[in-house]
Design an enzyme around this catalytic site. Sequence first.
Site, PDB file in Angstrom:
ATOM      1  N   PRO A 188       0.782  -1.168  -0.029  1.00 49.04           N
ATOM      2  CA  PRO A 188       0.214  -0.005  -0.102  1.00 49.04           C
ATOM      3  C   PRO A 188       0.796   1.297   0.036  1.00 49.04           C
ATOM      4  O   PRO A 188       1.766   1.191   0.794  1.00 49.04           O
ATOM      5  CB  PRO A 188      -0.892   0.008   1.255  1.00 49.04           C
ATOM      6  CG  PRO A 188      -0.031  -1.181   2.078  1.00 49.04           C
ATOM      7  CD  PRO A 188       0.517  -2.050   1.338  1.00 49.04           C
ATOM      8  N   ASN A 189       0.333   2.237  -0.724  1.00 52.88           N
ATOM      9  CA  ASN A 189       0.705   3.512  -0.799  1.00 52.88           C
ATOM     10  C   ASN A 189       2.097   3.810  -1.490  1.00 52.88           C
ATOM     11  O   ASN A 189       2.490   5.028  -1.818  1.00 52.88           O
ATOM     12  CB  ASN A 189       0.986   4.177   0.703  1.00 52.88           C
ATOM     13  CG  ASN A 189      -0.376   4.145   1.288  1.00 52.88           C
ATOM     14  OD1 ASN A 189      -1.510   4.993   0.923  1.00 52.88           O
ATOM     15  ND2 ASN A 189      -0.518   3.693   2.576  1.00 52.88           N
TER      16      ASN A 189
ATOM     17  N   ARG B  34       4.580  10.753  -1.794  1.00 56.04           N
ATOM     18  CA  ARG B  34       4.103  10.660  -0.205  1.00 56.04           C
ATOM     19  C   ARG B  34       5.584  10.887   0.436  1.00 56.04           C
ATOM     20  O   ARG B  34       6.725  10.383   0.335  1.00 56.04           O
ATOM     21  CB  ARG B  34       3.865   9.304   0.145  1.00 56.04           C
ATOM     22  CG  ARG B  34       4.748   8.062  -0.165  1.00 56.04           C
ATOM     23  CD  ARG B  34       4.413   6.555   0.021  1.00 56.04           C
ATOM     24  NE  ARG B  34       4.006   6.428   1.299  1.00 56.04           N
ATOM     25  CZ  ARG B  34       4.232   5.407   1.920  1.00 56.04           C
ATOM     26  NH1 ARG B  34       4.747   4.187   1.189  1.00 56.04           N
ATOM     27  NH2 ARG B  34       4.048   5.132   3.248  1.00 56.04           N
TER      28      ARG B  34
ATOM     29  N   GLU C   5      12.987  -9.076   1.065  1.00 54.11           N
ATOM     30  CA  GLU C   5      12.197  -8.246   1.673  1.00 54.11           C
ATOM     31  C   GLU C   5      13.113  -6.799   1.492  1.00 54.11           C
ATOM     32  O   GLU C   5      14.221  -6.643   1.700  1.00 54.11           O
ATOM     33  CB  GLU C   5      12.027  -8.165   3.101  1.00 54.11           C
ATOM     34  CG  GLU C   5      11.555  -7.274   3.880  1.00 54.11           C
ATOM     35  CD  GLU C   5      11.337  -7.288   5.436  1.00 54.11           C
ATOM     36  OE1 GLU C   5      12.098  -8.247   6.002  1.00 54.11           O
ATOM     37  OE2 GLU C   5      10.635  -6.629   6.089  1.00 54.11           O
TER      38      GLU C   5
ATOM     39  N   TYR D 163      10.973   8.958   1.637  1.00 51.81           N
ATOM     40  CA  TYR D 163      10.842   8.067   0.699  1.00 51.81           C
ATOM     41  C   TYR D 163      11.573   8.783  -0.741  1.00 51.81           C
ATOM     42  O   TYR D 163      11.501   7.863  -1.726  1.00 51.81           O
ATOM     43  CB  TYR D 163       9.402   7.757   0.393  1.00 51.81           C
ATOM     44  CG  TYR D 163       8.881   7.162   1.372  1.00 51.81           C
ATOM     45  CD1 TYR D 163       9.452   5.882   1.946  1.00 51.81           C
ATOM     46  CD2 TYR D 163       7.916   7.447   2.074  1.00 51.81           C
ATOM     47  CE1 TYR D 163       8.622   5.050   3.127  1.00 51.81           C
ATOM     48  CE2 TYR D 163       7.421   6.858   3.105  1.00 51.81           C
ATOM     49  CZ  TYR D 163       7.877   5.658   3.903  1.00 51.81           C
ATOM     50  OH  TYR D 163       7.152   4.927   4.954  1.00 51.81           O
TER      51      TYR D 163
ATOM     52  N   HIS E 115      12.924  -2.496   1.894  1.00 46.52           N
ATOM     53  CA  HIS E 115      12.050  -1.221   2.282  1.00 46.52           C
ATOM     54  C   HIS E 115      13.117   0.009   1.767  1.00 46.52           C
ATOM     55  O   HIS E 115      14.061  -0.091   1.976  1.00 46.52           O
ATOM     56  CB  HIS E 115      12.134  -1.192   3.637  1.00 46.52           C
ATOM     57  CG  HIS E 115      11.375  -2.213   4.310  1.00 46.52           C
ATOM     58  ND1 HIS E 115       9.791  -2.179   4.154  1.00 46.52           N
ATOM     59  CD2 HIS E 115      11.602  -3.276   4.929  1.00 46.52           C
ATOM     60  CE1 HIS E 115       9.591  -3.443   4.739  1.00 46.52           C
ATOM     61  NE2 HIS E 115      10.522  -4.106   5.416  1.00 46.52           N
TER      62      HIS E 115
ATOM     63  N   ALA F  93       3.276  -1.117   4.725  1.00 45.20           N
ATOM     64  CA  ALA F  93       2.764  -1.048   5.993  1.00 45.20           C
ATOM     65  C   ALA F  93       2.417  -2.363   6.485  1.00 45.20           C
ATOM     66  O   ALA F  93       2.326  -2.792   7.838  1.00 45.20           O
ATOM     67  CB  ALA F  93       1.497   0.034   6.233  1.00 45.20           C
TER      68      ALA F  93
ATOM     69  N   ARG G  74      13.359   4.072  12.621  1.00 45.64           N
ATOM     70  CA  ARG G  74      12.171   4.772  12.763  1.00 45.64           C
ATOM     71  C   ARG G  74      11.145   4.292  13.743  1.00 45.64           C
ATOM     72  O   ARG G  74      11.872   3.635  14.913  1.00 45.64           O
ATOM     73  CB  ARG G  74      11.420   4.484  11.296  1.00 45.64           C
ATOM     74  CG  ARG G  74      12.096   5.030   9.942  1.00 45.64           C
ATOM     75  CD  ARG G  74      11.302   4.907   8.715  1.00 45.64           C
ATOM     76  NE  ARG G  74      10.166   5.722   8.872  1.00 45.64           N
ATOM     77  CZ  ARG G  74       9.219   5.512   8.053  1.00 45.64           C
ATOM     78  NH1 ARG G  74       9.299   4.732   6.818  1.00 45.64           N
ATOM     79  NH2 ARG G  74       8.015   6.337   7.940  1.00 45.64           N
TER      80      ARG G  74
ATOM     81  N   ASN H 258       8.246  -5.435  -1.076  1.00 46.63           N
ATOM     82  CA  ASN H 258       7.987  -4.622  -0.211  1.00 46.63           C
ATOM     83  C   ASN H 258       6.660  -4.364   0.276  1.00 46.63           C
ATOM     84  O   ASN H 258       5.743  -3.881  -0.321  1.00 46.63           O
ATOM     85  CB  ASN H 258       8.572  -2.907  -0.798  1.00 46.63           C
ATOM     86  CG  ASN H 258       8.304  -1.894   0.046  1.00 46.63           C
ATOM     87  OD1 ASN H 258       7.953  -2.170   1.266  1.00 46.63           O
ATOM     88  ND2 ASN H 258       9.008  -0.808  -0.151  1.00 46.63           N
TER      89      ASN H 258
END
Length: 144
Positions: free
Chosen positions: A9-10, A17, A97, A22, A99, A76, A106, A73
């Site tokens: 998502p996103n 964003r 994976e 990012y 990110h 969330a 974070r 990725n």
Amino acid sequence: MKLLILNGPNLNLLGLREPAIYGRETYEDLKTLAAETAVRLGVEADVYQSNHEGALVDAIQAAYGVYDGIVFNPAAYTHTSVALLDALKAVSIPTVEVHISDVSKREDFRQVSYVRAACIATITGRGLRGYAEAMELLKEHLFK
Ligand code: DQA
């Protein structure tokens, strides 16, 4: 060799964003990077994004017998989804994976990754380059 570049998502809003986190590169830039990296590595790559957890589960299930590796990725859903972990375990496709941001630096709620247990490696905080590095890693892993 066929790789699936799967995004949660996103990530379709990359560029818009939270650019301080990012970056300014867009989702289209990510697609271009994946295509260029695929040519450089001599592999095929398809890029898919969904904002819906079930659609990501469907994509992982549909990858069985079609893709040799997944660059994932989960965004969330990384921090919440047992369903995505179970889907990766079910198909047993080597998965890296990724990110874009350095999640380790974070918020506390980003410190948990459910999917990590089903991944051969994790790349964080490398921006979009992390996707290219994950594709390289998968190629090395699959050719061993
Ligand atoms: C992300 C990190 C996640 O915590 C976040 O929810 C995202 C993007 C990253 O690429 O840095 O949507 O996966």
